[in-house]
Design a protein around this motif. Structure first.
Motif, PDB file in Angstrom:
ATOM      1  N   VAL A  61      -8.419  -0.900   5.657  1.00 45.36           N
ATOM      2  CA  VAL A  61      -7.701  -2.150   5.294  1.00 45.36           C
ATOM      3  C   VAL A  61      -6.316  -1.393   4.490  1.00 45.36           C
ATOM      4  CG1 VAL A  61      -7.883  -3.882   3.246  1.00 45.36           C
ATOM      5  CG2 VAL A  61      -9.590  -3.187   4.620  1.00 45.36           C
ATOM      6  N   ASP A  62      -5.494  -2.284   4.622  1.00 49.87           N
ATOM      7  CA  ASP A  62      -3.924  -1.923   4.052  1.00 49.87           C
ATOM      8  C   ASP A  62      -3.957  -2.586   2.561  1.00 49.87           C
ATOM      9  OD1 ASP A  62      -1.467  -1.295   3.520  1.00 49.87           O
ATOM     10  OD2 ASP A  62      -0.696  -1.479   5.467  1.00 49.87           O
ATOM     11  N   MET A  63      -3.711  -1.618   1.553  1.00 52.68           N
ATOM     12  CA  MET A  63      -3.616  -2.010   0.292  1.00 52.68           C
ATOM     13  C   MET A  63      -2.070  -2.427  -0.257  1.00 52.68           C
ATOM     14  SD  MET A  63      -6.719  -2.013  -0.400  1.00 52.68           S
ATOM     15  CE  MET A  63      -6.980  -2.237  -2.128  1.00 52.68           C
ATOM     16  N   ARG A  64      -1.217  -2.178   0.691  1.00 49.33           N
ATOM     17  CA  ARG A  64       0.068  -2.313   0.067  1.00 49.33           C
ATOM     18  C   ARG A  64       0.362  -4.024   0.050  1.00 49.33           C
ATOM     19  NH1 ARG A  64       3.324   0.814   4.699  1.00 49.33           N
ATOM     20  NH2 ARG A  64       1.744  -0.045   6.025  1.00 49.33           N
ATOM     21  N   THR A  65       1.588  -4.307  -0.568  1.00 46.93           N
ATOM     22  CA  THR A  65       1.808  -6.053  -0.880  1.00 46.93           C
ATOM     23  C   THR A  65       2.610  -6.435   0.537  1.00 46.93           C
ATOM     24  OG1 THR A  65       2.316  -5.486  -3.087  1.00 46.93           O
ATOM     25  CG2 THR A  65       3.395  -7.367  -1.947  1.00 46.93           C
ATOM     26  N   PHE A  66       2.118  -7.252   1.088  1.00 43.08           N
ATOM     27  CA  PHE A  66       2.516  -8.087   2.345  1.00 43.08           C
ATOM     28  C   PHE A  66       3.511  -9.187   1.968  1.00 43.08           C
ATOM     29  CE2 PHE A  66      -1.913  -6.320   3.340  1.00 43.08           C
ATOM     30  CZ  PHE A  66      -1.483  -5.859   4.735  1.00 43.08           C
ATOM     31  N   VAL A  67       4.415  -9.345   2.684  1.00 42.37           N
ATOM     32  CA  VAL A  67       5.352 -10.198   2.557  1.00 42.37           C
ATOM     33  C   VAL A  67       5.349 -11.329   3.668  1.00 42.37           C
ATOM     34  CG1 VAL A  67       7.911 -10.701   2.300  1.00 42.37           C
ATOM     35  CG2 VAL A  67       6.865  -8.694   1.325  1.00 42.37           C
ATOM     36  N   HIS A  68       5.023 -12.596   3.512  1.00 41.56           N
ATOM     37  CA  HIS A  68       4.613 -13.435   4.516  1.00 41.56           C
ATOM     38  C   HIS A  68       5.629 -14.648   4.475  1.00 41.56           C
ATOM     39  CE1 HIS A  68       2.562 -15.699   7.725  1.00 41.56           C
ATOM     40  NE2 HIS A  68       2.200 -16.605   6.753  1.00 41.56           N
ATOM     41  N   ASP A  69       6.119 -15.044   5.646  1.00 39.62           N
ATOM     42  CA  ASP A  69       7.025 -16.187   5.701  1.00 39.62           C
ATOM     43  C   ASP A  69       6.202 -17.358   5.841  1.00 39.62           C
ATOM     44  OD1 ASP A  69       9.583 -15.769   4.951  1.00 39.62           O
ATOM     45  OD2 ASP A  69       9.935 -14.713   6.720  1.00 39.62           O
ATOM     46  N   VAL A  70       6.021 -18.237   5.056  1.00 35.35           N
ATOM     47  CA  VAL A  70       5.421 -19.620   5.531  1.00 35.35           C
ATOM     48  C   VAL A  70       6.441 -20.509   6.494  1.00 35.35           C
ATOM     49  CG1 VAL A  70       4.266 -21.600   4.403  1.00 35.35           C
ATOM     50  CG2 VAL A  70       4.273 -19.534   3.104  1.00 35.35           C
TER      51      VAL A  70
END
Length: 249
Positions: A61-70
């Motif tokens: 599991v990646d614990m970094r912050t994800f940036v997601h475009d809605v």
């Protein structure tokens, strides 16, 4: 030759087994380990992780912050205006065990939840609020998403509404509304100025009425201002009674 074949078999077995048994996790990775299908309370890593073949399996599991475009959503505001809105969300995994066990795909689930929450929250507000109160709307959406994804071990750190696209016909209507609003404010400011000027003139009249000397000084001051411009003609007013009295005398 048979010894070389046996050694080769051992090397081949090590080449196949070692990568499946020994795992190295980066600083931002955690491993959820299943032992005979059961998961431990805590995730393993970062660093070296050793698995028991066949008995244990691992999911990273990646614990970094994800940036997601809605993706752009069609929203109808509370005042029945159709707009297209898109946003961006920032989230990260804070509990890797729950992120794996409680939801099938936490990324897809967070994305779908963000889309429905965006439509739901913005549909409760007028168009003016969408355009002028983005900070408040961002906070409302973030709090709702954070409360709902907490059970999945997800922390939604921030939500930003990027664009609110309005139809061209509505843009013209909004421009007319803004122009009318500016005219209304200008008239109110002008009326307030007139009211304040009238109040000050009333106060000045009361002061001059109670002090004849002040009235005379004001009169002389006005004459001095008029005399400063040579094109002006100064007219001294006399009462008719005074003129009649002088003619009789």
């Amino acid at each position: 030759m048979p010894g070389i074949g046996f050694l080769g078999a051992i090397l081949l077995a090590l080449f196949v087994i070692v990568p499946a048994v020994i795992k190295v996790l980066r600083e931002y990775e955690r491993a959820v380990i299943f032992t005979l299908g059961r998961v431990g309370r805590k995730a393993a890593g970062p660093g070296l992780v050793i698995l028991i073949p066949i008995i244990q399996t691992m999911r990273k599991v990646d614990m970094r912050t994800f940036v997601h475009d809605v993706p752009t959503q069609d929203v109808i505001s509370r005042d029945n205006v159709s707009v297209k809105v898109n946003a961006v969300i920032y989230y990260r995994v804070v509990d890797s065990v729950r992120a794996v066990v409680q939801v099938e795909n936490y990324m897809a689930a967070t994305s779908q939840l963000a889309q429905t929450t965006l439509r739901s929250v913005l549909g409760k507000h007028d168009l003016d609020e969408m355009l002028q109160e983005r900070d408040k709307l961002n906070k409302d959406i973030q709090e709702i998403l954070d409360s709902q994804t907490e059970a999945w071990g997800i922390k939604v750190a921030n939500v930003e509404i990027k664009h609110v696209d309005v139809d061209t016909s509505m843009i013209r209507a909004i421009a007319k509304q803004a122009e009318a609003e500016r005219e209304r404010r200008a008239k109110i400011i002008l009326a307030e100025g007139e009211f304040q000027a009238a109040a000050k003139l009333s106060e000045a009249a009361e002061v001059l009425a109670t002090s004849p000397g002040a009235m005379q000084l004001r009169y002389l001051n006005s004459l001095q201002e008029i005399a400063g411009d040579q094109t002006n003609t100064i007219v001294f007013p006399f009462s008719i009674n005074e003129i009649v009295d002088r003619m009789r005398s």
